[in-house]
Motif scaffolding. Structure first.
Motif, PDB file in Angstrom:
ATOM      1  N   PHE A  18       6.661  23.123  96.422  1.00 35.83           N
ATOM      2  CA  PHE A  18       5.391  23.120  96.942  1.00 35.83           C
ATOM      3  C   PHE A  18       4.447  22.099  96.509  1.00 35.83           C
ATOM      4  N   SER A  19       3.414  21.870  96.908  1.00 34.43           N
ATOM      5  CA  SER A  19       2.673  20.537  96.768  1.00 34.43           C
ATOM      6  C   SER A  19       1.737  21.086  95.639  1.00 34.43           C
ATOM      7  N   PRO A  20       1.823  20.338  94.508  1.00 32.81           N
ATOM      8  CA  PRO A  20       0.779  20.443  93.077  1.00 32.81           C
ATOM      9  C   PRO A  20      -0.619  20.078  93.760  1.00 32.81           C
ATOM     10  N   THR A  21      -0.857  19.172  94.676  1.00 36.14           N
ATOM     11  CA  THR A  21      -2.392  18.906  94.946  1.00 36.14           C
ATOM     12  C   THR A  21      -2.802  19.912  95.947  1.00 36.14           C
ATOM     13  N   LYS A  22      -2.077  20.428  96.617  1.00 31.34           N
ATOM     14  CA  LYS A  22      -2.396  21.704  97.524  1.00 31.34           C
ATOM     15  C   LYS A  22      -2.729  22.829  96.466  1.00 31.34           C
ATOM     16  N   LEU A 190      -0.486  22.004  86.906  1.00 31.84           N
ATOM     17  CA  LEU A 190      -0.640  22.208  88.231  1.00 31.84           C
ATOM     18  C   LEU A 190      -2.120  22.479  88.496  1.00 31.84           C
ATOM     19  N   ASN A 191      -2.789  23.279  87.670  1.00 32.81           N
ATOM     20  CA  ASN A 191      -4.415  23.695  88.009  1.00 32.81           C
ATOM     21  C   ASN A 191      -5.113  22.369  88.181  1.00 32.81           C
ATOM     22  N   TYR A 192      -4.916  21.458  87.216  1.00 35.01           N
ATOM     23  CA  TYR A 192      -5.665  20.015  87.238  1.00 35.01           C
ATOM     24  C   TYR A 192      -4.884  18.865  87.981  1.00 35.01           C
ATOM     25  N   TYR A 193      -3.847  19.188  88.767  1.00 35.02           N
ATOM     26  CA  TYR A 193      -3.471  17.952  89.220  1.00 35.02           C
ATOM     27  C   TYR A 193      -4.083  17.295  90.310  1.00 35.02           C
ATOM     28  N   HIS A 194      -4.940  17.635  91.047  1.00 36.96           N
ATOM     29  CA  HIS A 194      -5.990  17.072  91.745  1.00 36.96           C
ATOM     30  C   HIS A 194      -7.465  17.024  91.337  1.00 36.96           C
ATOM     31  N   VAL A 195      -7.922  17.919  90.157  1.00 33.48           N
ATOM     32  CA  VAL A 195      -9.210  17.849  89.726  1.00 33.48           C
ATOM     33  C   VAL A 195      -9.040  17.329  88.182  1.00 33.48           C
ATOM     34  N   LYS A 196      -9.285  16.163  88.226  1.00 34.92           N
ATOM     35  CA  LYS A 196      -9.416  15.556  86.624  1.00 34.92           C
ATOM     36  C   LYS A 196     -10.637  15.311  86.282  1.00 34.92           C
ATOM     37  N   SER A 197     -11.740  15.382  86.826  1.00 35.90           N
ATOM     38  CA  SER A 197     -13.359  15.367  86.576  1.00 35.90           C
ATOM     39  C   SER A 197     -14.234  16.318  87.651  1.00 35.90           C
ATOM     40  N   ILE A 198     -15.246  16.539  87.362  1.00 43.44           N
ATOM     41  CA  ILE A 198     -16.259  17.585  88.141  1.00 43.44           C
ATOM     42  C   ILE A 198     -16.570  16.908  89.485  1.00 43.44           C
ATOM     43  N   PHE A 199     -16.524  15.414  89.576  1.00 43.98           N
ATOM     44  CA  PHE A 199     -16.422  14.692  90.935  1.00 43.98           C
ATOM     45  C   PHE A 199     -15.436  14.867  91.858  1.00 43.98           C
ATOM     46  N   ASP A 200     -14.100  15.289  91.317  1.00 45.00           N
ATOM     47  CA  ASP A 200     -13.132  15.595  92.263  1.00 45.00           C
ATOM     48  C   ASP A 200     -13.293  16.913  92.848  1.00 45.00           C
ATOM     49  N   LEU A 201     -14.172  17.789  92.694  1.00 46.59           N
ATOM     50  CA  LEU A 201     -14.459  18.891  93.410  1.00 46.59           C
ATOM     51  C   LEU A 201     -15.416  18.575  94.644  1.00 46.59           C
ATOM     52  N   GLU A 202     -15.836  17.326  95.137  1.00 41.61           N
ATOM     53  CA  GLU A 202     -16.610  17.151  96.134  1.00 41.61           C
ATOM     54  C   GLU A 202     -15.978  17.523  97.163  1.00 41.61           C
ATOM     55  N   ASP A 203     -14.857  16.815  97.487  1.00 40.15           N
ATOM     56  CA  ASP A 203     -14.142  17.169  98.799  1.00 40.15           C
ATOM     57  C   ASP A 203     -13.918  18.616  99.096  1.00 40.15           C
ATOM     58  N   ILE A 204     -13.604  19.327  98.153  1.00 37.69           N
ATOM     59  CA  ILE A 204     -13.229  20.788  98.308  1.00 37.69           C
ATOM     60  C   ILE A 204     -14.492  21.624  98.512  1.00 37.69           C
ATOM     61  N   ILE A 205     -15.725  21.385  97.827  1.00 38.48           N
ATOM     62  CA  ILE A 205     -16.561  22.022  97.993  1.00 38.48           C
ATOM     63  C   ILE A 205     -17.202  21.736  99.515  1.00 38.48           C
ATOM     64  N   LYS A 206     -17.201  20.300 100.135  1.00 32.92           N
ATOM     65  CA  LYS A 206     -17.891  20.141 101.108  1.00 32.92           C
ATOM     66  C   LYS A 206     -17.073  20.272 102.331  1.00 32.92           C
ATOM     67  N   ASN A 207     -15.822  20.795 101.986  1.00 28.81           N
ATOM     68  CA  ASN A 207     -14.691  21.228 103.412  1.00 28.81           C
ATOM     69  C   ASN A 207     -15.474  22.713 103.759  1.00 28.81           C
ATOM     70  N   GLU A 208     -15.305  22.615 104.930  1.00 29.52           N
ATOM     71  CA  GLU A 208     -15.901  23.844 105.858  1.00 29.52           C
ATOM     72  C   GLU A 208     -15.296  25.085 105.237  1.00 29.52           C
ATOM     73  N   GLY A 209     -13.932  25.080 104.667  1.00 28.13           N
ATOM     74  CA  GLY A 209     -13.209  26.406 104.336  1.00 28.13           C
ATOM     75  C   GLY A 209     -13.603  26.493 103.136  1.00 28.13           C
ATOM     76  N   PHE A 210     -14.605  26.204 102.364  1.00 27.89           N
ATOM     77  CA  PHE A 210     -14.781  26.240 100.983  1.00 27.89           C
ATOM     78  C   PHE A 210     -14.902  27.663 100.607  1.00 27.89           C
ATOM     79  N   SER A 211     -14.382  28.211  99.529  1.00 26.44           N
ATOM     80  CA  SER A 211     -14.717  29.640  99.106  1.00 26.44           C
ATOM     81  C   SER A 211     -14.853  29.728  97.596  1.00 26.44           C
TER      82      SER A 211
END
Length: 280
Positions: A18-22, A190-211
């Motif tokens: 599976f995709s580690p980024t996902k 795996l947990n941090y594959y996409h998230v290396k800093s607090i600013f990497d959360l931007e695209d997740i939080i601003k996504n319409e499907g954020f939970s």
């Protein structure tokens, strides 16, 4: 009777199936990926178990334990239930019920960085509660996103024994580490594959499907204060209110490591409120 099923078996440190980024985005609240993972897990369980061993009794689905803020698995659970219910209805079986394991967490350490002994030591201080009477004579399906050492699974098994529950039980995982030569900290890879800093959360939080979930709240509150303040400026007032309310609901204001940033967040919310009052 206890059965374990995992959709993906991790045998290699660089090929997961599976995709580690996902996966990383899922762990921080990307609900569109939670839908993908939950649906895939349900379809795998249907194909590999239910079609051969249909469960005729009432099923209860239980997401990974939490206190006030749901875990990432909770989002995956919703879509797992949607898909399983369709199959059950098509086969004239009762759709699932749900309940919750309430967990009191006593630590802030990053669980994914620990080895098996450290995990058992840490999680052993937590308390778990479930509605024993509601579960009588029902088949239990416990969901989690990943099985690394089995320490969490052992705590669930211990809880069931303490409550005198001898139900048929299924422990389901999106992924499972089966190569014991790989260190358990592969979970944090795996947990941090996409998230290396607090600013990497931007695209997740601003996504319409954020939970929002426990992992993202803890990560934000544990960030360096200067970065935290910059981060706050980039997000809506409603998100800041949500973040604060969730943190308080999980008693994070009582954890020293989070208090400085929580005070900064509280101050930011107060300033916004005062500005709005002046404008009115």
């Amino acid at each position: 009777m206890q059965h374990t099923y995992s959709l993906h078996k991790i045998q290699s440190a660089d090929n997961f199936g599976f995709s580690p980024t996902k996966y990383s985005k899922f762990k921080y609240g990307d609900n569109s990926i939670a839908k993908e993972f939950g649906t895939a897990l349900a379809e795998g369980f249907i194909e590999n178990y239910l079609t051969k061993n249909p469960i005729l009794e009432q099923i209860v689905v239980i997401s990974s334990p939490y206190a006030f803020i749901p875990t990432a698995t909770f989002g995956m659970k919703n879509y797992f239930v949607f898909r399983i219910n369709k199959w059950l209805a098509e086969n004239n079986l009762s759709v699932v019920q749900e309940t919750k394991v309430t967990r009191s967490i006593t630590y802030k350490e990053d669980y994914g960085a620990l080895d098996e002994a450290q995990r058992l030591s840490l999680i052993g201080n937590d308390t778990f509660h479930i509605d024993r009477e509601f579960l009588k004579n029902k088949v239990l399906i416990f969901l989690d996103d990943i099985r690394i050492t089995g320490s969490h699974e052992r705590m669930i098994t211990k809880m069931l024994k303490e409550y005198g529950l001898e139900n048929e039980t299924h422990l389901l995982y999106f992924a499972e580490l089966i190569n014991r030569n790989i260190h358990p900290n592969i979970e944090n890879f795996l947990n941090y594959y996409h998230v290396k800093s607090i600013f990497d959360l931007e695209d997740i939080i601003k996504n319409e499907g954020f939970s929002i979930n426990t992992r993202i709240v803890k990560y934000i509150l544990n960030s360096e204060p200067n970065s935290f303040q910059i981060f706050l400026q980039n997000h809506s007032d409603s998100f800041l209110e949500l973040l604060y309310n969730m943190a308080i609901g999980n008693s994070y204001h009582t954890i020293e490591a989070y208090q400085e940033n929580l005070n900064l967040l509280k101050l930011q919310i107060l300033m916004v409120s005062q500005t709005q009052n002046i404008e009115v």
